[in-house]
Design a protein around this motif. Structure first.
Motif, mmCIF file in Angstrom:
data_model
loop_
_atom_site.group_PDB
_atom_site.id
_atom_site.type_symbol
_atom_site.label_atom_id
_atom_site.label_comp_id
_atom_site.label_asym_id
_atom_site.label_seq_id
_atom_site.Cartn_x
_atom_site.Cartn_y
_atom_site.Cartn_z
ATOM 1 N N SER A 56 7.252 103.322 -6.021
ATOM 2 C CA SER A 56 6.787 101.930 -6.003
ATOM 3 C C SER A 56 5.433 101.864 -5.326
ATOM 4 C CB SER A 56 7.757 101.041 -5.208
ATOM 5 O OG SER A 56 9.026 101.029 -5.800
ATOM 6 N N ILE A 57 4.607 100.921 -5.764
ATOM 7 C CA ILE A 57 3.335 100.634 -5.108
ATOM 8 C C ILE A 57 3.283 99.131 -4.865
ATOM 9 C CG2 ILE A 57 0.811 100.688 -5.266
ATOM 10 C CD1 ILE A 57 1.103 103.096 -7.157
ATOM 11 N N TYR A 58 2.898 98.747 -3.648
ATOM 12 C CA TYR A 58 2.809 97.346 -3.249
ATOM 13 C C TYR A 58 1.376 97.025 -2.855
ATOM 14 C CZ TYR A 58 7.826 98.113 -2.688
ATOM 15 O OH TYR A 58 9.144 98.449 -2.889
ATOM 16 N N ILE A 59 0.971 95.776 -3.070
ATOM 17 C CA ILE A 59 -0.340 95.287 -2.631
ATOM 18 C C ILE A 59 -0.103 94.280 -1.514
ATOM 19 C CG2 ILE A 59 -2.378 93.929 -3.260
ATOM 20 C CD1 ILE A 59 -2.102 94.994 -6.099
ATOM 21 N N GLN A 60 -0.922 94.402 -0.456
ATOM 22 C CA GLN A 60 -0.846 93.448 0.650
ATOM 23 C C GLN A 60 -2.248 93.159 1.167
ATOM 24 O OE1 GLN A 60 1.881 91.758 2.002
ATOM 25 N NE2 GLN A 60 0.217 90.664 3.015
ATOM 26 N N LYS A 61 -2.530 91.879 1.385
ATOM 27 C CA LYS A 61 -3.797 91.474 1.983
ATOM 28 C C LYS A 61 -3.601 91.373 3.499
ATOM 29 C CE LYS A 61 -7.432 88.013 1.476
ATOM 30 N NZ LYS A 61 -7.806 86.751 0.796
ATOM 31 N N ILE A 62 -4.458 92.061 4.247
ATOM 32 C CA ILE A 62 -4.395 92.064 5.709
ATOM 33 C C ILE A 62 -5.800 91.793 6.238
ATOM 34 C CG2 ILE A 62 -3.846 93.405 7.779
ATOM 35 C CD1 ILE A 62 -1.986 95.122 5.996
ATOM 36 N N GLU A 63 -5.945 90.703 6.969
ATOM 37 C CA GLU A 63 -7.229 90.328 7.556
ATOM 38 C C GLU A 63 -8.358 90.386 6.535
ATOM 39 O OE1 GLU A 63 -7.724 92.674 11.122
ATOM 40 O OE2 GLU A 63 -6.120 91.593 12.143
ATOM 41 N N GLY A 64 -8.091 89.825 5.352
ATOM 42 C CA GLY A 64 -9.102 89.707 4.316
ATOM 43 C C GLY A 64 -9.339 90.949 3.475
ATOM 44 N N LYS A 65 -8.614 92.029 3.759
ATOM 45 C CA LYS A 65 -8.758 93.265 2.986
ATOM 46 C C LYS A 65 -7.452 93.563 2.271
ATOM 47 C CE LYS A 65 -12.068 95.258 6.213
ATOM 48 N NZ LYS A 65 -12.317 96.354 7.146
ATOM 49 N N TYR A 66 -7.560 94.186 1.088
ATOM 50 C CA TYR A 66 -6.374 94.535 0.312
ATOM 51 C C TYR A 66 -6.015 96.000 0.514
ATOM 52 C CZ TYR A 66 -6.788 90.059 -1.998
ATOM 53 O OH TYR A 66 -6.848 88.714 -2.246
ATOM 54 N N PHE A 67 -4.711 96.226 0.636
ATOM 55 C CA PHE A 67 -4.193 97.570 0.811
ATOM 56 C C PHE A 67 -3.068 97.829 -0.184
ATOM 57 C CE2 PHE A 67 -6.088 96.418 4.805
ATOM 58 C CZ PHE A 67 -6.776 97.564 5.166
ATOM 59 N N LEU A 68 -2.970 99.074 -0.615
ATOM 60 C CA LEU A 68 -1.875 99.534 -1.462
ATOM 61 C C LEU A 68 -0.954 100.385 -0.594
ATOM 62 C CD1 LEU A 68 -3.995 100.747 -4.493
ATOM 63 C CD2 LEU A 68 -2.647 98.637 -4.369
ATOM 64 N N PHE A 69 0.322 100.109 -0.674
ATOM 65 C CA PHE A 69 1.333 100.891 0.031
ATOM 66 C C PHE A 69 2.253 101.492 -1.023
ATOM 67 C CE2 PHE A 69 -0.146 97.665 2.905
ATOM 68 C CZ PHE A 69 -0.291 98.343 4.107
ATOM 69 N N SER A 70 2.456 102.790 -0.968
ATOM 70 C CA SER A 70 3.331 103.422 -1.949
ATOM 71 C C SER A 70 4.528 104.057 -1.255
ATOM 72 C CB SER A 70 2.576 104.464 -2.773
ATOM 73 O OG SER A 70 2.326 105.616 -2.006
ATOM 74 N N TYR A 71 5.598 104.125 -2.015
ATOM 75 C CA TYR A 71 6.837 104.738 -1.543
ATOM 76 C C TYR A 71 7.436 105.510 -2.708
ATOM 77 C CZ TYR A 71 11.757 105.335 -0.524
ATOM 78 O OH TYR A 71 12.987 105.893 -0.339
ATOM 79 N N PHE A 72 7.909 106.714 -2.440
ATOM 80 C CA PHE A 72 8.674 107.447 -3.448
ATOM 81 C C PHE A 72 9.643 108.383 -2.749
ATOM 82 C CE2 PHE A 72 4.730 109.961 -3.010
ATOM 83 C CZ PHE A 72 5.240 111.214 -2.685
ATOM 84 N N GLU A 73 10.615 108.823 -3.509
ATOM 85 C CA GLU A 73 11.580 109.797 -3.009
ATOM 86 C C GLU A 73 11.319 111.112 -3.717
ATOM 87 O OE1 GLU A 73 15.429 108.039 -3.653
ATOM 88 O OE2 GLU A 73 14.895 106.276 -2.465
ATOM 89 N N TYR A 74 11.163 112.164 -2.945
ATOM 90 C CA TYR A 74 10.950 113.494 -3.494
ATOM 91 C C TYR A 74 12.289 114.225 -3.510
ATOM 92 C CZ TYR A 74 9.309 118.210 -4.203
ATOM 93 O OH TYR A 74 9.130 119.477 -4.710
ATOM 94 N N VAL A 75 12.691 114.723 -4.687
ATOM 95 C CA VAL A 75 14.008 115.345 -4.828
ATOM 96 C C VAL A 75 13.920 116.844 -5.124
ATOM 97 C CG1 VAL A 75 15.139 113.188 -5.520
ATOM 98 C CG2 VAL A 75 14.173 114.696 -7.278
#
Length: 107
Positions: free
Chosen positions: A37-56
């Protein structure tokens, strides 16, 4: 993992991922990545992408090398990399995404 996102490239980044290339999705699975999954979040006027995955798998470094060698994935990165702003530590290591330390997990 985390990286910055150029605000003027947000629509394009979202469009790319709304129609992710089948070859890229196939390679992700072949490299033992699940629940990505990849998420977008605005923090103090800047955009960030946060990713999460499971490695098997059992050879993360080897699987990531296999992914990096894939021509379709490399073409995909040529589209996505210019939309991102690597954090300073990642940029210092010539990486797009910064790995974050896990402080909590439960199943």
């Amino acid at each position: 993992m985390v990286t910055g996102l150029k605000p003027e490239k947000m629509a394009y980044y979202k469009q790319l991922h709304a129609h992710a290339w089948p070859g890229v999705l196939k390679k992700i699975k072949e490299c033992n990545i699940r629940n990505y999954s990849i998420y977008i979040q605005k923090i103090e006027g800047k955009y960030f992408l946060f990713s999460y995955f499971e490695y098997v798998g059992s050879d993360f470094k080897g699987d990531m090398a296999k992914m990096a060698a894939d021509t379709t994935t490399r073409r995909w990165w040529k589209e996505t990399d210019p939309t991102q702003i690597p954090l300073p530590e990642a940029a210092a290591h010539k990486q797009q995404w910064q790995i974050m330390d896990e402080v909590f997990h439960t199943e």
